[in-house]
Design an enzyme around this catalytic site. Structure first.
Site, PDB file in Angstrom:
ATOM      1  N   LYS A   1       0.835  -1.205   0.000  1.00 31.50           N
ATOM      2  CA  LYS A   1       0.000   0.000   0.000  1.00 31.50           C
ATOM      3  C   LYS A   1       0.872   1.258   0.000  1.00 31.50           C
ATOM      4  O   LYS A   1       2.074   1.189   0.272  1.00 31.50           O
ATOM      5  CB  LYS A   1      -0.915  -0.011   1.229  1.00 31.50           C
ATOM      6  CG  LYS A   1      -0.169   0.059   2.557  1.00 31.50           C
ATOM      7  CD  LYS A   1      -1.118  -0.206   3.727  1.00 31.50           C
ATOM      8  CE  LYS A   1      -0.369  -0.186   5.045  1.00 31.50           C
ATOM      9  NZ  LYS A   1      -1.199  -0.692   6.164  1.00 31.50           N
TER      10      LYS A   1
ATOM     11  N   MET B   1      11.563  25.005  -0.041  1.00 30.96           N
ATOM     12  CA  MET B   1      10.719  24.061  -0.771  1.00 30.96           C
ATOM     13  C   MET B   1      11.546  23.172  -1.718  1.00 30.96           C
ATOM     14  O   MET B   1      11.255  21.993  -1.872  1.00 30.96           O
ATOM     15  CB  MET B   1       9.642  24.808  -1.555  1.00 30.96           C
ATOM     16  CG  MET B   1       8.624  23.853  -2.167  1.00 30.96           C
ATOM     17  SD  MET B   1       7.317  24.730  -3.016  1.00 30.96           S
ATOM     18  CE  MET B   1       6.021  24.659  -1.816  1.00 30.96           C
TER      19      MET B   1
ATOM     20  N   TYR C   1      15.689  33.806   4.252  1.00 35.82           N
ATOM     21  CA  TYR C   1      14.530  34.686   4.205  1.00 35.82           C
ATOM     22  C   TYR C   1      14.504  35.537   5.468  1.00 35.82           C
ATOM     23  O   TYR C   1      14.673  35.029   6.566  1.00 35.82           O
ATOM     24  CB  TYR C   1      13.241  33.857   4.147  1.00 35.82           C
ATOM     25  CG  TYR C   1      12.960  33.252   2.796  1.00 35.82           C
ATOM     26  CD1 TYR C   1      13.161  33.972   1.628  1.00 35.82           C
ATOM     27  CD2 TYR C   1      12.462  31.953   2.694  1.00 35.82           C
ATOM     28  CE1 TYR C   1      12.887  33.409   0.399  1.00 35.82           C
ATOM     29  CE2 TYR C   1      12.188  31.385   1.467  1.00 35.82           C
ATOM     30  CZ  TYR C   1      12.403  32.127   0.316  1.00 35.82           C
ATOM     31  OH  TYR C   1      12.135  31.581  -0.891  1.00 35.82           O
TER      32      TYR C   1
HETATM   33  C1  LIG Z   1      -0.530  -1.771   6.791  1.00 38.85           C
HETATM   34  C2  LIG Z   1      -1.108  -3.047   7.184  1.00 38.85           C
HETATM   35  C3  LIG Z   1      -0.282  -4.175   7.351  1.00 38.85           C
HETATM   36  C4  LIG Z   1       1.235  -4.097   7.330  1.00 38.85           C
HETATM   37  O1  LIG Z   1       1.650  -3.580   8.581  1.00 38.85           O
HETATM   38  P1  LIG Z   1       3.193  -3.364   8.921  1.00 38.85           P
HETATM   39  O2  LIG Z   1       3.227  -2.932  10.347  1.00 38.85           O
HETATM   40  O3  LIG Z   1       3.695  -2.313   8.007  1.00 38.85           O
HETATM   41  O4  LIG Z   1       3.869  -4.679   8.696  1.00 38.85           O
HETATM   42  C5  LIG Z   1      -0.902  -5.384   7.621  1.00 38.85           C
HETATM   43  N1  LIG Z   1      -2.244  -5.471   7.732  1.00 38.85           N
HETATM   44  C6  LIG Z   1      -3.060  -4.409   7.613  1.00 38.85           C
HETATM   45  C7  LIG Z   1      -4.518  -4.586   7.768  1.00 38.85           C
HETATM   46  C8  LIG Z   1      -2.522  -3.165   7.341  1.00 38.85           C
HETATM   47  O5  LIG Z   1      -3.338  -2.107   7.224  1.00 38.85           O
END
Ligand SMILES: *Cc1c(COP(=O)(O)O)cnc(C)c1O
Length: 398
Positions: free
Chosen positions: A50, A324, A276
């Site tokens: 993700k 920036m 700045y």
């Molecule tokens: C993000 C997420 C993970 C991974 O978690 P980490 O701590 O990054 O290993 C696993 N399960 C769910 C439901 C998540 O949202």
């Protein structure tokens, strides 16, 4: 989900910008293989990619992980799943978050696996499944008390029973996120697992236990083998980053290095006003170098003021504030620096190292989250390096 700059294939960046994130695919391969060793052959691995694979580039990362031993993928959003499908990735992709009614169509069309925890969700999927003449597999999410999405443990049986009435839906999985594993006591985690196991026993007795039960994210994988069940969901550890301070596998290798180059350098005489609003002035003769990366590339960089970067394998202090698009470093004490020299903001250079966790701490987002690389904007090109040699291609446990 479009990226401004996206290398077409590993090692080929279209952008020549002198600020980039180097993504080491050999380290990524090492990490997934290490997770495979830890959980063994019989547990499936669902790699969490993700948020653009925590900033590393989801498509490139997903391909390497699948080749190196991940069985499936997980994302948070439907859009993220669609991005993987459009890149030709065919492995099962679980969408961990809630989907909107308008998204049900896309989920089925792209063959994504939705998380479901409401009756409305079941109805929306059934309607679309019928329309496309498909059987839709879904995973039920159970909430052990995070207060977030997921049905309460005690409603699982009723819900799965109800789901059984939808002819074109199949409950392939059931999962939970163990909040207690993130820094809670061993007793708290064991308590959560006891509840979860009790509920599973009930489902099994009723013939309702879905084939894929999963609970462990990184901290569960690291510390609680009893939470593995049928499948694990590593996220942060894939990228070689600690889950939180003290919760890490030291054998994992950081995948990303954030780099830039000096684009300008000048001597500044004592007394010169700088910045700045003339906020700073040089207390002595200085040699200042400009590094062309700033908070426009990730807001956390704004907080690098007072921080350090690596150049010639040494730490050089940031001078003044981060703008920036650039900031200055004080290289007065470092001999022989020149335009074109490489600067490392996160990662190793020679014997020195600045970790993502240190930068996260400095930015005020440390503590529960040791990483900040997921906050890098798409303005930073990701450059994929690290050849996967034969020993990395057997995908096995060697
Ligand atoms: C993000 C997420 C993970 C991974 O978690 P980490 O701590 O990054 O290993 C696993 N399960 C769910 C439901 C998540 O949202």
């Amino acid at each position: 989900m479009q990226q401004l700059v996206k290398p077409k294939q590993p090692g080929m960046a279209r952008s020549m910008r002198p600020a980039w994130a180097e993504v080491r695919l050999d380290h990524l391969a090492h990490n997934i293989r290490r997770i495979r060793k830890r959980v063994g052959r019989d547990i499936r691995i669902m790699a969490v990619v993700k948020a653009n694979a925590y900033g590393h580039g989801s498509v490139e990362v997903a391909k390497v992980l699948l080749e190196q031993g991940a069985d499936r993928l997980a994302v948070a959003l439907v859009d993220e799943g669609v991005e993987l499908r459009r890149a030709g990735i065919e492995a099962p992709v679980l969408v961990l978050g809630m989907f909107g009614r308008e998204e049900a169509d896309v989920i089925v069309r792209y063959g994504l696996t939705p998380m479901v925890c409401t009756t409305e969700g079941l109805r929306d999927l059934q309607r679309v499944a019928r329309k496309f003449h498909k059987t839709v597999r879904f995973h039920l999410r159970v909430d052990p008390g995070m207060g977030s999405v997921g049905i309460p443990m005690e409603e699982c049986k009723r819900f799965l029973h109800e789901a059984g009435k939808y002819p074109d839906l199949f409950p392939e999985g059931l999962f939970t996120h163990l909040p207690s594993a993130y820094g809670g006591t061993r007793e708290e985690v064991e308590e959560d697992l006891r509840h979860f196991n009790g509920m599973l026993a009930e489902l099994t007795a009723a013939g309702l236990r879905p084939p894929l039960v999963h609970a462990a994210s990184s901290p569960g994988i690291l510390n609680f083998p009893a939470s593995y069940f049928d499948m694990v969901r590593p996220g942060i550890m894939l990228y070689g980053l600690p889950v939180y301070e003290g919760c890490a596998d030291p054998e994992l290798k950081p995948v990303m290095r954030l780099k830039s180059r000096i684009v300008y350098q000048k001597d500044v005489r004592a007394g010169t006003k700088l910045g700045y609003g003339n906020r700073w002035h040089a207390e002595r003769n200085l040699k200042l170098a400009t590094v062309p990366i700033g908070y426009g590339d990730g807001l956390f960089l704004f907080f690098m003021e007072g921080g350090e970067v690596l150049i010639h394998g040494q730490k050089a202090p940031i001078f003044g504030q981060v703008y920036m698009d650039h900031f200055m470093i004080d290289v007065t004490e470092i001999a022989g620096t020149a335009v074109g020299d490489e600067v490392v903001l996160i990662g190793r250079q020679g014997e020195s190292r600045i970790t993502s966790a240190e930068v996260a701490d400095r930015s005020g987002i440390g503590g529960m989250h040791c990483d900040c690389v997921h906050l890098l904007s798409s303005r930073i090109p990701r450059v994929y390096i690290g050849k996967l040699d034969e020993s990395f291609r057997d995908g096995g446990l060697s």
